[in-house]
Design a protein around this motif. Structure first.
Motif, mmCIF file in Angstrom:
data_model
loop_
_atom_site.group_PDB
_atom_site.id
_atom_site.type_symbol
_atom_site.label_atom_id
_atom_site.label_comp_id
_atom_site.label_asym_id
_atom_site.label_seq_id
_atom_site.Cartn_x
_atom_site.Cartn_y
_atom_site.Cartn_z
ATOM 1 N N GLY A 194 15.786 -7.181 23.906
ATOM 2 C CA GLY A 194 14.807 -7.872 23.775
ATOM 3 C C GLY A 194 14.668 -9.659 22.899
ATOM 4 O O GLY A 194 13.985 -10.834 23.337
ATOM 5 N N GLY A 195 16.172 -9.641 21.958
ATOM 6 C CA GLY A 195 16.353 -11.038 21.145
ATOM 7 C C GLY A 195 17.316 -10.828 20.291
ATOM 8 O O GLY A 195 18.831 -9.556 20.967
ATOM 9 N N GLN A 196 17.627 -11.665 19.953
ATOM 10 C CA GLN A 196 19.120 -11.292 19.086
ATOM 11 C C GLN A 196 20.285 -11.742 19.840
ATOM 12 O O GLN A 196 21.248 -10.750 19.578
ATOM 13 N N SER A 197 20.538 -12.833 20.911
ATOM 14 C CA SER A 197 21.486 -12.733 21.687
ATOM 15 C C SER A 197 22.690 -12.756 20.726
ATOM 16 O O SER A 197 23.350 -12.896 21.764
ATOM 17 N N TRP A 198 22.640 -13.727 20.300
ATOM 18 C CA TRP A 198 23.884 -13.632 18.889
ATOM 19 C C TRP A 198 24.499 -12.615 18.610
ATOM 20 O O TRP A 198 25.838 -12.181 19.139
#
Length: 543
Positions: free
Chosen positions: A287-291
């Motif tokens: 869903g998120g926090q690609s880093w």
């Protein structure tokens, strides 16, 4: 006629109804599930023992002092507001990134969350949100205060306290026979709060354990001549594809859009002499926090939360980028959504980081993903791939498939016309009425993935003229509100080159020919990529 007394049946019925209504409201707030599909389900609407505990405290205060003081009721209303806000944060976390909220880690993410929201919303929407959020919190507090003071007034009378005690006993009877007539305590607000405390308490011990693991690197002793020697100084491009998840292969809503594009991609690659091997790789996140996915890929350690990511930055571990530098490569990160300082970029070992301000983009923004992927690839090709004296290792962050997936940039056939991006002015057509906002987001998501796949097809087949190794992979699945509850963490990965020897190691990993991975193959954990890659392409040393 004498006036009706407070103890009349009519007054007792009304006060009892209000008491039960207050308990039902607080139960719905404190028993809120972590998935919207469970709202108003059996566990959500069942009687809450947490609310019973609050009312029990009010009953004890009334029995001891005749009534519960305003200070106590206000404090309980504020506590219910905090617990309710925690439940709302938890359901949002599950819907957006597929895990429970963790206050010890997530509070530090607020600036990033606000940045994404600001980039995806218009000024009127931001103003409306700035007004609405405090207003909603104020309304919730007033509702809590009404409910608790309603219960406090009801429990001031001894008969009502006896009624309350009898109701609790009635709930206890089924429990003696193995039944559970109340909401499960392990899913309640107190359990969630207790879990937050335990996570914070365990942080120190886990920190030491993980730090020791991060500092253990089986490849640190390789000589520079041996590192990645079998690549033959061929360029390597790692293209992280935002929100490109397994769901596009298994969910019929998305597969019907994406599968024909993947098949066309495969044909175009074959016509230009490229081979492709595809598989699935398991991301640490959803869903998120690609880093966190980028860091996991580069470090060879699973970085499933911000705490582990921060710890990695302290570890001194050599990333995959460092090994490319040791092998004589120029290393670059192309991050068109990076709009602020990124000091940790130095840790990862990049010689050059291309951020938003470095990209020279003069076109219109396309939502949060302001710079189109087509422009990003064209810009770096013109600025760097044509002018260099060393082999390149480039990590791209392709962002056009980042939520909220609107508006979508057009795909230009004439790449020579892209220039500084001003050609895109006026090319963001409004979405049809039935495709705007959240109601159309599933199709918007599919279209954004389709767009980036076509950009990659055109770019690789038009501009990659040598035996470079190209690795295209998703960073994570899209938000669970797109995939549905219980989706995997797997993302597709495609390895592309004209040199069969560069593709051979990936066949040993279980990757198969073509752009559509075989569904029955287990995914490779993303944290294993670095070590497997180094082992496959570095020379063996004796002694």
């Amino acid at each position: 006629m004498a006036p009706v007394s407070d103890g009349s049946p009519r007054v007792t019925f009304i006060s009892t109804f209000r008491f039960l209504l207050a308990g039902a409201y607080l139960g719905l707030l404190l028993n809120m599930p972590n998935w919207t599909g469970d709202l108003l389900g059996p566990d959500h609407v069942s009687p809450s023992l947490e609310v019973a505990a609050i009312f029990g405290l009010l009953a004890l205060a009334s029995a001891a002092r005749g009534r519960a003081g305003r200070g106590l009721t206000s404090a309980l209303a504020a506590a219910a507001l905090l617990l309710g806000a925690l439940r709302l944060a938890d359901i949002s976390s599950h819907m957006l990134i597929g895990r429970p909220v963790n206050l010890s880690l997530d509070l530090m993410l607020l600036p990033a969350i606000l940045e994404v929201l600001a980039g995806a919303a218009s000024v009127p929407e931001l103003v409306a949100a700035a007004v609405a959020v405090p207003a909603i919190l104020a309304v919730l507090f007033l509702l809590n205060l009404w409910a608790i003071r309603t219960a406090a007034r009801f429990l001031e009378r001894r008969p009502n306290r006896l009624f309350f005690a009898g109701a609790l006993c009635a709930l206890a009877v089924p429990a003696l026979f193995g039944l559970r007539p109340y909401a499960p305590l392990d899913q309640g607000s107190v359990a969630l709060l207790r879990w937050q405390v335990s996570q914070a308490a365990q942080a120190s011990a886990l920190r030491a354990e993980h730090l020791a693991g991060f500092r253990t690197d089986p490849f640190a002793g390789l000589s520079d001549d041996a590192v990645l020697a079998h690549l033959g100084r061929r360029d390597v491009y790692v293209m992280f594809f935002e929100s490109y998840g397994e769901t596009v292969l298994v969910d019929p809503r998305y597969r019907s859009v994406i599968e024909p594009t993947l098949a066309d991609f495969d044909r175009a690659l074959s016509e230009e002499g490229f081979g492709v091997r595809s598989g699935l790789i398991e991301s640490p996140i959803r869903g998120g926090q690609s880093w966190l996915a980028h860091g996991t890929f580069l470090s060879g350690a699973r970085l499933g939360d911000q705490g582990l990511y921060n710890l990695m930055l302290e570890s001194g571990r050599q990333s995959l980028t460092h090994y490319f530098r040791r092998a004589g490569y120029e290393t670059m990160a192309v991050m068109p959504a990076l709009s602020r300082a990124w000091p940790e970029g130095g840790f990862w070992g990049f010689d050059r980081i291309w951020s938003t301000d470095d990209m020279g983009y003069a076109g219109p923004p396309f939502g949060w993903a302001a710079i189109p992927d087509q422009y990003t690839l064209d810009f770096i090709h013109r600025r760097k791939l044509r002018q260099r004296d060393r082999p390149l290792f480039i990590e791209y962050a392709l962002i056009s498939s980042h939520g909220p997936w609107e508006p979508l940039p057009p795909l230009l056939d004439d790449w020579e016309s892209i220039g500084d991006g001003s050609v895109f002015d006026g090319m963001a057509p409004p979405l049809p009425a039935d495709r705007q906002g959240w109601s159309g987001m599933t199709r918007n998501y599919a279209d954004s993935v389709d767009y980036t796949l076509k950009v990659l097809r055109d770019y690789i087949t038009r501009y990659i003229a040598d035996d470079a190794l190209i690795i295209v992979l998703g960073d994570h699945q899209p938000a669970p509100l797109i995939t549905g509850d219980g989706a995997s963490r797997s993302v597709p990965i495609h390895v592309i080159s004209r040199d069969p020897e560069l593709l051979a190691p990936f066949e040993e990993w279980g990757f198969t020919p073509g752009t559509i991975p075989e569904a029955d193959r287990p995914p490779v954990p993303m944290e294993r990529f670095r070590d497997r890659f180094l082992a496959a392409f570095s020379a063996r040393e004796t002694g």
